[in-house]
Design a protein around this motif. Structure first.
Motif, PDB file in Angstrom:
ATOM      1  N   TYR A 137       0.833  -1.203   0.000  1.00 34.30           N
ATOM      2  CA  TYR A 137       0.000   0.000   0.000  1.00 34.30           C
ATOM      3  C   TYR A 137       0.869   1.254   0.000  1.00 34.30           C
ATOM      4  CZ  TYR A 137      -3.354  -3.579   1.258  1.00 34.30           C
ATOM      5  OH  TYR A 137      -4.112  -4.725   1.259  1.00 34.30           O
ATOM      6  N   LYS A 138       0.299   2.338  -0.527  1.00 35.47           N
ATOM      7  CA  LYS A 138       1.057   3.583  -0.699  1.00 35.47           C
ATOM      8  C   LYS A 138       0.800   4.605   0.404  1.00 35.47           C
ATOM      9  CE  LYS A 138       2.992   2.356  -4.567  1.00 35.47           C
ATOM     10  NZ  LYS A 138       4.468   2.117  -4.604  1.00 35.47           N
ATOM     11  N   SER A 139      -0.225   4.382   1.209  1.00 31.41           N
ATOM     12  CA  SER A 139      -0.518   5.333   2.282  1.00 31.41           C
ATOM     13  C   SER A 139      -1.217   4.607   3.425  1.00 31.41           C
ATOM     14  CB  SER A 139      -1.403   6.474   1.776  1.00 31.41           C
ATOM     15  OG  SER A 139      -2.736   6.024   1.579  1.00 31.41           O
ATOM     16  N   ALA A 141      -3.973   5.485   4.719  1.00 29.43           N
ATOM     17  CA  ALA A 141      -5.406   5.427   4.419  1.00 29.43           C
ATOM     18  C   ALA A 141      -5.773   4.213   3.589  1.00 29.43           C
ATOM     19  CB  ALA A 141      -5.841   6.701   3.698  1.00 29.43           C
ATOM     20  N   ASP A 142      -4.807   3.652   2.865  1.00 29.45           N
ATOM     21  CA  ASP A 142      -5.081   2.490   2.009  1.00 29.45           C
ATOM     22  C   ASP A 142      -5.153   1.173   2.776  1.00 29.45           C
ATOM     23  OD1 ASP A 142      -5.110   4.137  -0.212  1.00 29.45           O
ATOM     24  OD2 ASP A 142      -3.004   3.760  -0.711  1.00 29.45           O
ATOM     25  N   PRO A 144      -6.442  -1.802   4.572  1.00 25.07           N
ATOM     26  CA  PRO A 144      -7.833  -2.278   4.657  1.00 25.07           C
ATOM     27  C   PRO A 144      -8.179  -2.757   6.062  1.00 25.07           C
ATOM     28  CG  PRO A 144      -6.446  -4.011   3.763  1.00 25.07           C
ATOM     29  CD  PRO A 144      -5.554  -2.807   3.951  1.00 25.07           C
ATOM     30  N   ASP A 212       0.889  -6.764   5.687  1.00 21.36           N
ATOM     31  CA  ASP A 212       0.378  -5.570   5.011  1.00 21.36           C
ATOM     32  C   ASP A 212       1.194  -4.327   5.357  1.00 21.36           C
ATOM     33  OD1 ASP A 212      -2.016  -6.641   3.616  1.00 21.36           O
ATOM     34  OD2 ASP A 212      -2.624  -7.155   5.664  1.00 21.36           O
TER      35      ASP A 212
END
Length: 291
Positions: A137-139, A141-142, A144, A212
């Motif tokens: 993931y790049k941030s 907020a991404d 899950p 993750d």
């Protein structure tokens, strides 16, 4: 060789009270010698300062102080790498090394409580950049719901990771505890149902592709060849987790130890941390903040 070439002698045995008396005298003598030896340590003008080899920037800090600052205080520094942090602390407590710079106050407390070492943190030296990394993931907020997040498995650094997640609003910790000493069992709110995996800091870079996200020191991920663009959050480093110049308590009044403290508190060190382009230091070890 034939058995009759040996003479078998029966070991002479002391009567039990005499044997015990000798053991007690020897033990007391060894204790007195060890105690006297510790108190009798006097440091010369060349001082050994420990760094943790996995944190290569720490060696650079000692070398910078040794080259540019320590001579002004009449001392020389020798950077000594030892990977086992508890043995390093033992060496400082016994006066084999003058100091160590690898640990923050929470780790030091953990070591002292477990081993009863006589150690004192005298001043903050630098702060480690600490962040969240992800291969997927790049941030932040991404991430899950149900994401698996790796956190350090030692108590002191796990507390820093969980405190970070609370500060950015992703979890809530038991309000009755000191947040910086939190454990996974202290999580009270986890609205995203994150799953946590405890890992040794040194293994996190290798395990990044199996979770993750992972939370740890920039220096550890750099050492594991993880690109910094895999970092999805690098929060400001809090002063409470600043590295400490740790010295054996019995030696605090030693003249050369006091010179060592003055050398590491010299403002030139903080200025260098702010401006250096050394890749082992820049973005890894940062100046001590006021927060």
């Amino acid at each position: 060789m034939p058995i009759n070439d040996f003479e078998i002698r029966k070991k002479k045995r002391w009567p039990l009270p005499v044997g015990l008396a000798v053991v007690v005298v020897v033990a007391l003598g060894a204790w007195h010698f060890g105690s006297s030896r510790q108190q009798a340590v006097t440091f010369g003008t060349t001082l050994k300062v420990h760094f943790e080899p996995a944190m290569a920037g720490e060696q650079r800090v000692i070398e910078y102080v040794g080259e540019h600052i320590a001579p002004d205080y009449g001392i020389k520094l020798e950077a000594v790498g030892l990977q086992d942090p508890v043995q390093a602390d033992r060496a400082v407590a016994q006066g084999e090394y003058a100091a160590t710079i690898y640990q923050h106050q929470w780790w030091l407390k953990q070591v002292v409580d477990a081993n009863n070492f006589k150690l004192t943190s005298t001043l903050p030296v630098f702060q480690w950049a600490f962040g969240i990394y992800s291969d997927r993931y790049k941030s932040i907020a991404d991430l899950p719901d149900g994401a698996e997040i790796a956190v350090p498995n030692d108590g002191a650094n796990q507390g820093q990771a969980l405190w970070l997640l609370q500060r950015i609003g992703l979890i809530g910790l038991d309000p009755s505890i000191e947040a910086r000493t939190a454990k996974l069992a202290d999580i009270r709110e986890n609205k995203h149902n994150f799953k946590f995996k405890e890992l040794d800091l040194l293994t996190m870079p290798r395990a990044l592709n199996s979770v993750d996200a992972a939370i740890g020191y920039v220096s550890q991920f750099d050492a594991g060849k993880v690109p910094r663009d895999k970092g999805i959050l690098f929060p400001p480093a809090p002063k409470t987790f600043a590295s400490q110049l740790v010295i054996g308590t019995p030696y605090l009044q030693d003249a050369n130890i006091q010179k060592l403290e003055k050398a590491f508190s010299d403002p030139r060190l903080q200025q260098w941390l702010k401006t250096t382009d050394d890749p082992l230091v820049k973005g890894v070890l940062v100046p001590v903040s006021n927060e």
